[in-house]
Design a protein around this motif. Structure first.
Motif, PDB file in Angstrom:
ATOM      1  N   PRO A 129      68.607   3.603  -8.069  1.00 44.04           N
ATOM      2  CA  PRO A 129      67.150   2.578  -8.398  1.00 44.04           C
ATOM      3  C   PRO A 129      67.488   2.963 -10.081  1.00 44.04           C
ATOM      4  O   PRO A 129      66.028   1.988 -10.676  1.00 44.04           O
ATOM      5  CB  PRO A 129      65.923   3.367  -7.508  1.00 44.04           C
ATOM      6  N   ALA A 130      67.830   3.244 -10.848  1.00 48.98           N
ATOM      7  CA  ALA A 130      67.751   3.162 -12.773  1.00 48.98           C
ATOM      8  C   ALA A 130      69.336   3.197 -12.681  1.00 48.98           C
ATOM      9  O   ALA A 130      69.390   3.520 -12.551  1.00 48.98           O
ATOM     10  CB  ALA A 130      66.678   4.155 -13.283  1.00 48.98           C
ATOM     11  N   GLN A 131      69.292   2.686 -14.310  1.00 51.10           N
ATOM     12  CA  GLN A 131      70.384   3.302 -15.128  1.00 51.10           C
ATOM     13  C   GLN A 131      70.196   4.633 -15.011  1.00 51.10           C
ATOM     14  O   GLN A 131      70.430   5.281 -16.413  1.00 51.10           O
ATOM     15  CB  GLN A 131      71.234   2.420 -16.174  1.00 51.10           C
ATOM     16  N   ALA A 132      70.412   5.621 -14.372  1.00 55.53           N
ATOM     17  CA  ALA A 132      69.812   7.141 -14.313  1.00 55.53           C
ATOM     18  C   ALA A 132      71.182   7.454 -15.540  1.00 55.53           C
ATOM     19  O   ALA A 132      71.356   8.310 -15.638  1.00 55.53           O
ATOM     20  CB  ALA A 132      69.892   7.628 -13.487  1.00 55.53           C
ATOM     21  N   LEU A 133      72.402   7.285 -15.179  1.00 56.13           N
ATOM     22  CA  LEU A 133      73.499   7.653 -16.017  1.00 56.13           C
ATOM     23  C   LEU A 133      73.043   7.286 -17.776  1.00 56.13           C
ATOM     24  O   LEU A 133      73.451   8.936 -18.180  1.00 56.13           O
ATOM     25  CB  LEU A 133      75.001   6.850 -15.535  1.00 56.13           C
ATOM     26  N   ASP A 134      72.507   6.425 -18.025  1.00 60.55           N
ATOM     27  CA  ASP A 134      72.281   5.804 -19.255  1.00 60.55           C
ATOM     28  C   ASP A 134      71.256   6.830 -19.605  1.00 60.55           C
ATOM     29  O   ASP A 134      71.266   7.376 -20.590  1.00 60.55           O
ATOM     30  CB  ASP A 134      72.149   4.108 -19.386  1.00 60.55           C
ATOM     31  N   LEU A 161      62.284   6.902  -7.478  1.00 60.38           N
ATOM     32  CA  LEU A 161      63.543   6.984  -7.956  1.00 60.38           C
ATOM     33  C   LEU A 161      64.092   7.516  -6.244  1.00 60.38           C
ATOM     34  O   LEU A 161      65.045   7.975  -6.090  1.00 60.38           O
ATOM     35  CB  LEU A 161      63.810   7.999  -8.989  1.00 60.38           C
ATOM     36  N   PRO A 162      64.159   6.508  -4.992  1.00 66.46           N
ATOM     37  CA  PRO A 162      64.602   6.914  -4.459  1.00 66.46           C
ATOM     38  C   PRO A 162      65.901   6.348  -4.195  1.00 66.46           C
ATOM     39  O   PRO A 162      66.494   5.300  -4.255  1.00 66.46           O
ATOM     40  CB  PRO A 162      64.154   5.478  -2.809  1.00 66.46           C
ATOM     41  N   SER A 163      66.758   7.575  -3.574  1.00 62.81           N
ATOM     42  CA  SER A 163      68.001   7.267  -3.601  1.00 62.81           C
ATOM     43  C   SER A 163      68.905   7.939  -2.268  1.00 62.81           C
ATOM     44  O   SER A 163      68.113   9.107  -2.248  1.00 62.81           O
ATOM     45  CB  SER A 163      68.840   7.467  -5.100  1.00 62.81           C
TER      46      SER A 163
END
Length: 458
Positions: free
Chosen positions: A350-355, A30-32
């Motif tokens: 890198p992802a729909q991390a909030l969801d 999850l690089p960010s």
């Protein structure tokens, strides 16, 4: 305080239980620019700890040890990308769901659902050719597009900086609320759990509980998919007028059943379901279900002892509370897309991390509410909002990162967290659940059924 401890404290958890949690850190996932990896780890970690805590309450034993592996978490946070149905990869974003240049910046639209696509095109006065949409947008200001499309019932959000969002009235309203809102609704008696398990296997924390799932898209379905993993009987109800995207349903439908119900015409059926439900989870805009008698207090009046869990995009107060929203749009409004961008182009997490993160937090809130009910009773309300989760992610961007476990920085393959199985939809490759505690199930009890193929009954 690290995110895990902060989230657990916000959920009202006993701080002594944090000693039961260990982690495997994998800095390469999850690089960010933002601390997505450790925030995601914390969301899953508190959910697993809440499940372990409820397991201990129901069995009379100690809280099982919890292990959070960054690899499992990272793979789960992009579960929709790993899904394969008979070898076919799903389409996660439609062609008109993307960033567009405007005269003064950028705007992002969301048009995955046919009715949202139709409203977007009607507001812009164009056909569905991307070149025509681009031409219509490049001469307008981003805020003008946002207002015009929103007024037509479509979805478009102008790109903002974190500072611009922080000054926005909606951001101020969201920031007034905790990450996970929790409220006691009445004085219903303490919940009594009946122990089970034994010869049939270890007791799951949500075994014997019935969950009505009135959610769509991703965050809410992730929460109810998690409750299904933990033993709950989850029945998802959808309106016949709002068909779901089949691939999206396949990813989040594990362990559940899926039925159609018109909440107006099928009111008697809904009341029969509610009368035996322990948890009701909703994912529609705040207030939109109230006309059907589905406000939290109305549900608690008719079903004392129920846990009501709600997820929304923008929260329940402020000028945007009744707006539609999705993870990608919240990233744009809150400035996350600006931080993650390159030069003058916006980017994305890198992802729909909030969801995904909000889904695990909502499930954690439900599990903690069940534990508290066994001790002090009361119908309970749990709420999360994607915009509030975004604010939490942004708040940790300058905090030093605490080492919480052994570090594995080697090249990561998702293979250890993928599985295959047959289903009514075909042969599925899917992501295994990231919740790991002693006695936790390795996979869901059953694969997803087809959307709307089950009867609306327990």
């Amino acid at each position: 305080m690290n995110p895990l401890a902060s989230f657990w404290s916000g959920l009202g958890g006993d701080p002594a239980h944090l000693a039961r949690v260990s982690a495997v850190e994998r800095p390469s996932v999850l690089p960010s620019r933002l601390p997505v990896r450790r925030t995601a780890r914390a969301c899953v970690g508190v959910c697993a700890l809440a499940a372990a805590e409820l397991t201990a309450l129901r069995t009379g034993g100690e809280v099982p040890a919890v292990r959070v592996d960054d690899g499992a978490v990272a793979t789960a946070f992009v579960s929709e990308r790993h899904l394969r149905i008979d070898g076919r990869a799903p389409e996660n974003f439609a062609p008109l769901s993307r960033f567009w240049r405007t005269a003064d910046g950028w705007v992002r639209t969301h048009a995955n659902y046919p009715h949202h696509r139709a409203r977007l095109l009607a507001a812009l006065g164009t056909g569905d050719d991307p070149d025509a949409v681009a031409a219509a947008l490049v001469g307008r200001s981003a805020y003008e597009v946002e207002d015009t499309v929103t007024a037509a019932g479509g979805l478009a959000v102008a790109l903002r900086t974190p500072e611009e969002w922080a000054a926005h009235e909606q951001a101020v309203a969201v920031a007034r609320h905790p990450l996970v809102e929790r409220e006691r609704l009445d004085t219903a008696p303490a919940r009594e759990f009946t122990p089970s398990g034994g010869a049939e296997g270890p007791l799951l924390p949500a075994a014997g509980l019935r969950v009505l799932d009135l959610t769509r898209v991703l965050a809410g379905p992730v929460a109810t998919r998690t409750l299904a993993l933990l033993g709950a009987d989850v029945l998802r109800l959808d309106s016949p007028r709002l068909p779901e995207l089949p691939d999206q349903h396949a990813d989040t439908g594990f362990g559940k059943r899926s039925a159609l119900l018109d909440l107006a015409a099928g009111r008697d059926t809904f009341e029969e379901l509610l009368a035996r439900a322990d948890v009701v989870v909703t994912g529609y805009r705040p207030g939109s279900l109230d006309r059907f008698g589905l406000s939290p207090r109305a549900l608690a009046e008719r079903r004392p002892g129920v846990v009501v869990a709600q997820v929304s995009a923008w929260g329940t107060s402020g000028p945007w509370a009744d707006r539609r929203g999705f993870d990608s749009l919240v990233q744009v409004a809150t400035g996350i897309a600006r931080i993650e961008g390159e030069a003058d182009r916006p980017g994305a997490l890198p992802a729909q991390a909030l969801d995904h993160g909000s889904g695990y937090l909502l499930a954690a809130g439900v599990l903690r509410s069940l534990t508290e009910q066994a001790e002090t009773g009361g119908s309970r309300l749990v709420r999360v909002a994607l915009a509030r989760t975004a604010g939490e992610l942004l708040s940790w961007r300058r905090a030093p990162e605490d080492r919480v476990g052994p570090v594995d920085d080697g090249e990561l393959s998702p293979t250890p967290w993928l599985a295959e199985r047959d289903s009514p939809l075909g042969r599925l490759r899917h992501v295994l659940p990231p919740l790991h505690f002693e006695g936790a199930p390795r996979d869901w009890p059953r694969p997803p059924t087809g959307w709307a193929t089950d009867p609306a009954r327990w």
